[in-house]
Scaffold this motif. Structure first.
Motif, PDB file in Angstrom:
ATOM      1  N   HIS A 197       6.858   3.298   4.336  1.00 60.96           N
ATOM      2  CA  HIS A 197       6.436   2.058   3.671  1.00 60.96           C
ATOM      3  C   HIS A 197       6.342   2.334   2.171  1.00 60.96           C
ATOM      4  O   HIS A 197       5.727   3.323   1.763  1.00 60.96           O
ATOM      5  CB  HIS A 197       5.071   1.597   4.203  1.00 60.96           C
ATOM      6  CG  HIS A 197       4.808   0.159   3.911  1.00 60.96           C
ATOM      7  ND1 HIS A 197       4.546  -0.314   2.643  1.00 60.96           N
ATOM      8  CD2 HIS A 197       4.790  -0.924   4.724  1.00 60.96           C
ATOM      9  CE1 HIS A 197       4.384  -1.620   2.692  1.00 60.96           C
ATOM     10  NE2 HIS A 197       4.530  -2.019   3.939  1.00 60.96           N
ATOM     11  N   PRO A 198       6.936   1.473   1.335  1.00 60.79           N
ATOM     12  CA  PRO A 198       6.903   1.729  -0.111  1.00 60.79           C
ATOM     13  C   PRO A 198       5.487   1.796  -0.674  1.00 60.79           C
ATOM     14  O   PRO A 198       5.234   2.538  -1.628  1.00 60.79           O
ATOM     15  CB  PRO A 198       7.678   0.549  -0.710  1.00 60.79           C
ATOM     16  CG  PRO A 198       7.923  -0.406   0.390  1.00 60.79           C
ATOM     17  CD  PRO A 198       7.748   0.296   1.688  1.00 60.79           C
ATOM     18  N   MET A 199       4.533   1.058  -0.056  1.00 58.29           N
ATOM     19  CA  MET A 199       3.153   1.105  -0.563  1.00 58.29           C
ATOM     20  C   MET A 199       2.515   2.463  -0.277  1.00 58.29           C
ATOM     21  O   MET A 199       1.681   2.949  -1.057  1.00 58.29           O
ATOM     22  CB  MET A 199       2.305  -0.013   0.064  1.00 58.29           C
ATOM     23  CG  MET A 199       2.665  -1.406  -0.414  1.00 58.29           C
ATOM     24  SD  MET A 199       2.550  -1.595  -2.216  1.00 58.29           S
ATOM     25  CE  MET A 199       0.782  -1.488  -2.460  1.00 58.29           C
ATOM     26  N   THR A 200       2.916   3.088   0.834  1.00 60.91           N
ATOM     27  CA  THR A 200       2.421   4.444   1.130  1.00 60.91           C
ATOM     28  C   THR A 200       2.959   5.413   0.084  1.00 60.91           C
ATOM     29  O   THR A 200       2.222   6.272  -0.422  1.00 60.91           O
ATOM     30  CB  THR A 200       2.862   4.874   2.548  1.00 60.91           C
ATOM     31  OG1 THR A 200       2.403   3.897   3.472  1.00 60.91           O
ATOM     32  CG2 THR A 200       2.308   6.242   2.921  1.00 60.91           C
ATOM     33  N   ASP A 201       4.251   5.255  -0.260  1.00 59.29           N
ATOM     34  CA  ASP A 201       4.845   6.118  -1.291  1.00 59.29           C
ATOM     35  C   ASP A 201       4.122   5.937  -2.625  1.00 59.29           C
ATOM     36  O   ASP A 201       3.827   6.917  -3.324  1.00 59.29           O
ATOM     37  CB  ASP A 201       6.340   5.809  -1.461  1.00 59.29           C
ATOM     38  CG  ASP A 201       7.121   6.091  -0.198  1.00 59.29           C
ATOM     39  OD1 ASP A 201       6.617   6.863   0.654  1.00 59.29           O
ATOM     40  OD2 ASP A 201       8.229   5.537  -0.051  1.00 59.29           O
ATOM     41  N   LEU A 202       3.819   4.689  -2.974  1.00 61.24           N
ATOM     42  CA  LEU A 202       3.107   4.420  -4.231  1.00 61.24           C
ATOM     43  C   LEU A 202       1.715   5.052  -4.219  1.00 61.24           C
ATOM     44  O   LEU A 202       1.265   5.634  -5.216  1.00 61.24           O
ATOM     45  CB  LEU A 202       2.960   2.909  -4.447  1.00 61.24           C
ATOM     46  CG  LEU A 202       4.135   2.188  -5.103  1.00 61.24           C
ATOM     47  CD1 LEU A 202       3.831   0.693  -5.221  1.00 61.24           C
ATOM     48  CD2 LEU A 202       4.426   2.789  -6.488  1.00 61.24           C
ATOM     49  N   ALA A 203       1.033   4.941  -3.083  1.00 62.26           N
ATOM     50  CA  ALA A 203      -0.307   5.536  -2.970  1.00 62.26           C
ATOM     51  C   ALA A 203      -0.224   7.046  -3.145  1.00 62.26           C
ATOM     52  O   ALA A 203      -1.056   7.657  -3.848  1.00 62.26           O
ATOM     53  CB  ALA A 203      -0.928   5.181  -1.619  1.00 62.26           C
TER      54      ALA A 203
END
Ligand code: G3P
Length: 226
Positions: A197-203
């Motif tokens: 998930h891109p939001m996991t990568d951002l986190a």
């Protein structure tokens, strides 16, 4: 929820079994043929890769007696735990109780309607495998199919589990799980598709940046053992 790998590629299976909570492997004639190897060798390599998880293999015979003979030979080769996949044809329906009487775990496969799923359950199948994406492709509604089968199984008190198959994206997988499937079988790339998930990568990027701003290159281990 049980997650099966829909593949006969031993290297891919071994890697996924290492990292994901995998219940086993499902194969069918198309998946086996994709490996282009000697059938015995392919199946034994799959067994080695999947270990003591459930291995599904499908019959190619089209009579009930032939299906039972295929099932016996496949189980003898692949060893336990083993499930035989039987297409929901008239002969397949006749074969299911015969196989149950011989102690087989049976998965009724290529299910595209609630009535097929009901007949498979009444015949004694342990799993019924509706094909979601293939159904969607011909203007069917794969999620509604799973929903209907789950409702009918609950109403009738069947213990048969829904093993949803044929997906092209993680959204379909999430939807069949919410619709009542107890298990899914996924092409190898969909395991990463379910997880990434891109939001996991951002986190993760923010964690690294904020940590490095104070502690530089030091790791938790470095700081606690210094
Ligand atoms: O397990 C059934 C499955 O192999 C069908 O999937 O992706 O070929 O529609 P697919």
């Amino acid at each position: 929820m049980q997650y099966f790998i829909d593949s006969a590629n031993a290297a891919v299976i071994a890697a996924l079994c290492r990292d994901f909570p995998v219940a086993g492997v499902t194969t069918n004639p198309t998946i086996i043929a994709r490996e282009k190897g000697d059938f015995r060798t392919v199946l034994l390599a799959v067994r080695k890769a999947v270990g003591d998880r459930l291995l599904h293999a499908q019959v190619t015979a089209e009579t009930a007696e032939g299906m039972c003979a295929d099932a016996r030979d496949l189980r003898a080769l692949a060893g336990e735990p083993f499930a035989v996949k039987i297409p929901v044809t008239r002969e397949g329906l006749r074969a299911i109780p015969m196989l149950k009487a011989e102690g087989f775990t049976v998965t009724a496969t290529a299910v595209f309607s609630p009535t097929q799923a009901m007949l498979a359950a009444e015949a004694g199948a342990d799993y019924a495998a509706p094909y979601i994406n293939r159904f969607d492709t011909v203007c069917g509604d794969g999620i509604r199919l799973v929903n209907d089968i789950a409702l009918l199984y609950a109403q009738n008190g069947y213990a048969t589990k829904i093993l949803a198959a044929s997906f092209k994206n993680a959204m379909q997988i999430a939807e069949v799980m919410a619709a009542g499937a107890q298990s899914v079988t996924l092409a190898p790339d969909l395991f990463d598709g379910m997880l990434s998930h891109p939001m996991t990568d951002l986190a993760m990027d923010a964690f690294r940046r904020d940590w490095a701003g104070v502690y530089g290159d030091a790791s938790v281990q470095d700081l606690l053992r210094e």
